[in-house]
Write an enzyme that holds these catalytic residues in place. Structure first.
Site, PDB file in Angstrom:
ATOM      1  N   SER A  78      18.576  82.877  -0.141  1.00  0.00           N
ATOM      2  CA  SER A  78      17.803  83.571   0.900  1.00  0.00           C
ATOM      3  C   SER A  78      18.702  84.213   1.952  1.00  0.00           C
ATOM      4  O   SER A  78      18.254  85.087   2.696  1.00  0.00           O
ATOM      5  CB  SER A  78      16.832  82.602   1.582  1.00  0.00           C
TER       6      SER A  78
ATOM      7  N   CYS B 253       8.157  79.964   1.439  1.00  0.00           N
ATOM      8  CA  CYS B 253       8.972  80.941   2.166  1.00  0.00           C
ATOM      9  C   CYS B 253       8.636  82.375   1.732  1.00  0.00           C
ATOM     10  O   CYS B 253       7.553  82.850   2.030  1.00  0.00           O
ATOM     11  CB  CYS B 253      10.453  80.611   2.001  1.00  0.00           C
ATOM     12  N   LEU B 254       9.536  83.071   1.027  1.00  0.00           N
ATOM     13  CA  LEU B 254       9.202  84.420   0.570  1.00  0.00           C
ATOM     14  C   LEU B 254       7.979  84.388  -0.331  1.00  0.00           C
ATOM     15  O   LEU B 254       7.138  85.299  -0.296  1.00  0.00           O
ATOM     16  CB  LEU B 254      10.391  85.044  -0.164  1.00  0.00           C
TER      17      LEU B 254
ATOM     18  N   GLN C  39       4.938  84.601   1.749  1.00  0.00           N
ATOM     19  CA  GLN C  39       4.681  85.952   2.247  1.00  0.00           C
ATOM     20  C   GLN C  39       4.125  86.858   1.150  1.00  0.00           C
ATOM     21  O   GLN C  39       3.207  87.658   1.400  1.00  0.00           O
ATOM     22  CB  GLN C  39       5.976  86.532   2.819  1.00  0.00           C
TER      23      GLN C  39
ATOM     24  N   GLY D 240      13.108  85.720   8.082  1.00  0.00           N
ATOM     25  CA  GLY D 240      13.133  86.739   9.115  1.00  0.00           C
ATOM     26  C   GLY D 240      11.834  87.498   9.236  1.00  0.00           C
ATOM     27  O   GLY D 240      11.720  88.398  10.079  1.00  0.00           O
ATOM     28  N   TYR D 241      10.850  87.151   8.392  1.00  0.00           N
ATOM     29  CA  TYR D 241       9.544  87.817   8.404  1.00  0.00           C
ATOM     30  C   TYR D 241       8.453  86.767   8.542  1.00  0.00           C
ATOM     31  O   TYR D 241       8.662  85.580   8.263  1.00  0.00           O
ATOM     32  CB  TYR D 241       9.336  88.626   7.120  1.00  0.00           C
TER      33      TYR D 241
ATOM     34  N   HIS E 209      10.645  75.144   4.230  1.00  0.00           N
ATOM     35  CA  HIS E 209      11.211  74.647   2.976  1.00  0.00           C
ATOM     36  C   HIS E 209      10.908  73.160   2.798  1.00  0.00           C
ATOM     37  O   HIS E 209      11.626  72.312   3.346  1.00  0.00           O
ATOM     38  CB  HIS E 209      12.723  74.874   2.953  1.00  0.00           C
TER      39      HIS E 209
ATOM     40  N   GLU F 192      11.467  71.381   0.274  1.00  0.00           N
ATOM     41  CA  GLU F 192      12.541  70.749  -0.508  1.00  0.00           C
ATOM     42  C   GLU F 192      13.750  70.399   0.348  1.00  0.00           C
ATOM     43  O   GLU F 192      14.685  69.731  -0.123  1.00  0.00           O
ATOM     44  CB  GLU F 192      12.963  71.668  -1.657  1.00  0.00           C
TER      45      GLU F 192
END
Length: 363
Positions: A39, A248-249, A252, A292-293, A332, A334
């Site tokens: 990431s 995370c991503l 999104q 960052g988003y 996260h 994990e």
């Protein structure tokens, strides 16, 4: 920095002129996991804790096969690590991988600069000992920083071909946007039969594997940079009964597939000590974060609820669909690095998989 601000220090690691997006991480430990987290692809990471490298690097603590950062910035770099599992120093490890380190500067001032002005692009540049950069050299570095673009990030870090990690339990497909190794370890530790597929996989390709659940992993860059993944998730959602867990991503991307929008944060959330509130219980979780988003809460459709929020800035940290078996978190679970208390979310996902399997058998 792209705004012309200059921070001087001593160079370690690999000599280079390296541009990247400059971000800061507030973790006190876990630097090896940070530098190997996909990431962080394309980023120059500033560690706010003043002493970095004191336990070296180990064979077990990497989160992928190599470092993905463009550079590392620290206050003080320990070049004589002490740890019974250490196989070398952080400086030697990054030098061998071509990653520069800038040490000996005021990382607090740099972090405050980023907090005040937002994440920006920058350059780590090394000069011969005793040399001073002239105005023309500084201007050239500024132009190099401004020219930097983070493109093709997910494609650069994700697997190019599917692979399987056999297990006796439910069939789980992990869509790799830049997955940390510990996500896969948490799944296999629970007996899952895991197939990892590329970020470019279509819904048809995922469904052909007959998954009982799907995990959308973490990864670098903006979610809008992978529109094919958004379409893939929409295809999976159309099944109506396939459990999906986004991280995370992946969180999104799932939000975009559900019709929401995302936006870039001023300076992001990166560290192993971010407090998050679970709205249903009022419980506070200390989480590991690197993004960052964020998802715009006001853009969510009525059938999607916010389940977790950041106690720092109130941003969305978790979502769940009111009807479909889908939930996501921005942080996260994990860890690696960070607190391990959030691993229960993998158990929650597998409980969802079990309930879905029972419903399918009794339908």
């Amino acid at each position: 920095m792209e705004d012309g601000t200059l921070f001087a220090g001593a160079g370690f690691g690999a000599p280079a002129v390296q541009a990247g997006e400059v971000v800061f991480n507030t973790g006190m430990t876990g630097y090896q996991e940070v530098v190997t987290d996909p990431s962080y692809y394309g980023q120059i990471v500033v560690m706010t804790y003043p002493l970095i490298g004191n336990y070296g690097v180990t064979a077990a603590d990497g989160e992928s096969r190599q470092p993905w950062i463009r550079g590392l910035v620290v206050k003080e770099l320990c070049d004589r690590p002490s740890h019974w599992q250490a196989v070398g120093s952080l400086s030697d490890y990054l030098a061998g991988c071509g990653v520069p380190i800038l040490a000996g500067l005021d990382t607090r001032a740099l972090t405050r600069h980023l907090r005040s002005h937002g994440t920006m692009r920058g350059v780590i540049a090394t000069l011969p000992e005793g040399a001073e950069p002239g105005p023309a050299q500084v201007a050239a570095w500024v132009e190099t920083a401004r020219a930097f673009r983070l493109e093709g990030a997910v494609r650069s870090v994700a697997t190019a071909a599917p692979y399987r990690i056999p297990g006796p339990g439910p069939r789980v497909v992990a869509v790799d946007f830049g997955a940390k190794e510990n996500i896969l370890r948490e799944l296999t530790a629970r007996g899952c039969d895991v197939t990892v597929v590329p970020a470019t996989a279509s819904a048809e390709e995922v469904l052909s594997l007959r998954p009982e659940g799907v995990v959308l992993t973490n990864g670098p860059g903006a979610p809008t940079d992978v529109p094919e993944a958004v379409e893939m998730v929409r295809g999976l959602l159309s099944q109506g009964d396939l459990p999906i867990f986004g991280i995370c991503l992946g969180h999104q991307i799932a939000a975009l597939a559900l019709g929401a929008t995302t936006y870039k944060l001023p300076y992001g959330h990166r560290g192993a000590n971010h407090p998050v509130k679970e709205l249903a219980t009022g419980r506070i979780h200390i989480t590991s974060q690197n993004h960052g988003y964020a998802v715009a809460a006001e853009s969510l459709p009525p059938e999607v609820e916010v389940t977790h929020v950041s106690l720092h800035d109130g941003t969305v940290e978790g979502l769940a669909h009111r009807r479909l078996p889908l939930f996501t978190v921005q942080y996260h679970p994990e860890a690696c690095p960070g607190p391990r208390e959030n691993r229960y979310l993998f158990d929650r996902f597998l409980a969802l998989v079990d309930r879905s399997a029972v419903s399918t058998r009794t339908a």
